[in-house]
Motif scaffolding. Structure first.
Motif, short mmCIF file in Angstrom:
data_model
loop_
_atom_site.label_atom_id
_atom_site.label_comp_id
_atom_site.label_asym_id
_atom_site.label_seq_id
_atom_site.Cartn_x
_atom_site.Cartn_y
_atom_site.Cartn_z
N GLY A 53 0.81 -1.21 0.00
CA GLY A 53 0.00 0.00 0.00
C GLY A 53 0.84 1.25 0.00
O GLY A 53 0.57 2.20 -0.75
N PHE A 54 1.89 1.27 0.82
CA PHE A 54 2.77 2.44 0.86
C PHE A 54 3.48 2.64 -0.48
O PHE A 54 3.69 3.77 -0.92
CB PHE A 54 3.78 2.33 1.99
N LYS A 55 3.85 1.55 -1.15
CA LYS A 55 4.51 1.66 -2.44
C LYS A 55 3.55 2.24 -3.49
O LYS A 55 3.96 3.06 -4.32
CB LYS A 55 5.03 0.28 -2.88
N ILE A 56 2.30 1.84 -3.44
CA ILE A 56 1.32 2.40 -4.36
C ILE A 56 1.18 3.90 -4.13
O ILE A 56 1.18 4.70 -5.07
CB ILE A 56 -0.05 1.69 -4.21
N ILE A 57 1.11 4.30 -2.87
CA ILE A 57 0.97 5.71 -2.55
C ILE A 57 2.23 6.48 -2.97
O ILE A 57 2.15 7.56 -3.55
CB ILE A 57 0.66 5.91 -1.06
N ALA A 58 3.41 5.91 -2.71
CA ALA A 58 4.65 6.57 -3.09
C ALA A 58 4.74 6.75 -4.60
O ALA A 58 5.18 7.80 -5.08
CB ALA A 58 5.85 5.77 -2.58
N THR A 59 4.31 5.73 -5.35
CA THR A 59 4.31 5.84 -6.80
C THR A 59 3.36 6.93 -7.26
O THR A 59 3.68 7.71 -8.15
CB THR A 59 3.92 4.49 -7.44
N GLY A 60 2.19 6.99 -6.62
CA GLY A 60 1.24 8.05 -6.95
C GLY A 60 1.77 9.43 -6.63
O GLY A 60 1.60 10.37 -7.41
N LEU A 61 2.44 9.56 -5.49
CA LEU A 61 3.02 10.85 -5.13
C LEU A 61 4.10 11.26 -6.11
O LEU A 61 4.18 12.43 -6.50
CB LEU A 61 3.60 10.80 -3.71
N ASP A 62 4.92 10.32 -6.51
CA ASP A 62 5.96 10.60 -7.48
C ASP A 62 5.35 11.11 -8.78
O ASP A 62 5.82 12.08 -9.37
CB ASP A 62 6.81 9.36 -7.72
N LYS A 63 4.31 10.46 -9.21
CA LYS A 63 3.62 10.87 -10.44
C LYS A 63 2.94 12.22 -10.24
O LYS A 63 2.94 13.06 -11.13
CB LYS A 63 2.61 9.80 -10.83
N CYS A 64 2.39 12.42 -9.07
CA CYS A 64 1.65 13.65 -8.76
C CYS A 64 2.55 14.88 -8.77
O CYS A 64 2.14 15.95 -9.19
CB CYS A 64 0.98 13.49 -7.40
N VAL A 65 3.76 14.73 -8.28
CA VAL A 65 4.65 15.88 -8.16
C VAL A 65 5.64 15.99 -9.31
O VAL A 65 6.58 16.78 -9.25
CB VAL A 65 5.42 15.89 -6.81
N ASP A 78 -5.03 15.41 -6.43
CA ASP A 78 -4.46 14.07 -6.33
C ASP A 78 -3.58 13.94 -5.10
O ASP A 78 -3.61 12.93 -4.40
CB ASP A 78 -3.64 13.73 -7.58
N ARG A 79 -2.80 14.97 -4.82
CA ARG A 79 -1.93 14.93 -3.64
C ARG A 79 -2.76 14.83 -2.36
O ARG A 79 -2.44 14.07 -1.46
CB ARG A 79 -1.04 16.17 -3.60
N ALA A 80 -3.85 15.58 -2.30
CA ALA A 80 -4.73 15.53 -1.12
C ALA A 80 -5.36 14.14 -0.98
O ALA A 80 -5.45 13.60 0.13
CB ALA A 80 -5.81 16.60 -1.23
N GLN A 81 -5.76 13.56 -2.09
CA GLN A 81 -6.35 12.23 -2.06
C GLN A 81 -5.31 11.19 -1.61
O GLN A 81 -5.62 10.31 -0.80
CB GLN A 81 -6.89 11.85 -3.44
N LEU A 82 -4.09 11.30 -2.10
CA LEU A 82 -3.04 10.37 -1.70
C LEU A 82 -2.68 10.53 -0.22
O LEU A 82 -2.41 9.55 0.46
CB LEU A 82 -1.79 10.57 -2.57
#
Length: 90
Positions: A53-65, A78-82
């Motif tokens: 789960g943390f890896k999914i969130i980290a990947t999303g954050l990387d994409k988000c920023v 997206d950042r708020a959702q993550l």
């Protein structure tokens, strides 16, 4: 935010490993294994799921920023959702 399957290939590996651990835990319970052994394996499976789960969130954050999205209204949402998803795992 949608993540591509190739971005999460290592997450799939972790989840398959956790799936095997959970199957092993079920067999341990059915065969009457010691409580300590069952709980140890259950804790390991739980950590594996958390890490996925943390890896999914980290990947999303990387994409988000990423530079091409920085400052866009979608990136902020997206950042708020993550962040909210992260807190559900914490």
């Amino acid at each position: 935010m949608k993540l591509e399957a190739d971005e999460l290939s290592d997450v799939v590996v972790r989840l398959r490993r956790a799936q095997g651990q959970i199957g092993g835990i079920i067999q341990m319970i059915e065969s009457g294994r010691d409580c300590k052994d069952v709980i140890t394996q259950l804790a390991a499976a739980s950590r594996a799921l958390d890490r996925a789960g943390f890896k999914i969130i980290a990947t999303g954050l990387d994409k988000c920023v990423s530079a091409d999205r920085e400052g866009s209204p979608d990136a902020a949402a997206d950042r708020a959702q993550l962040e909210k998803l992260f807190l559900t795992l914490a």
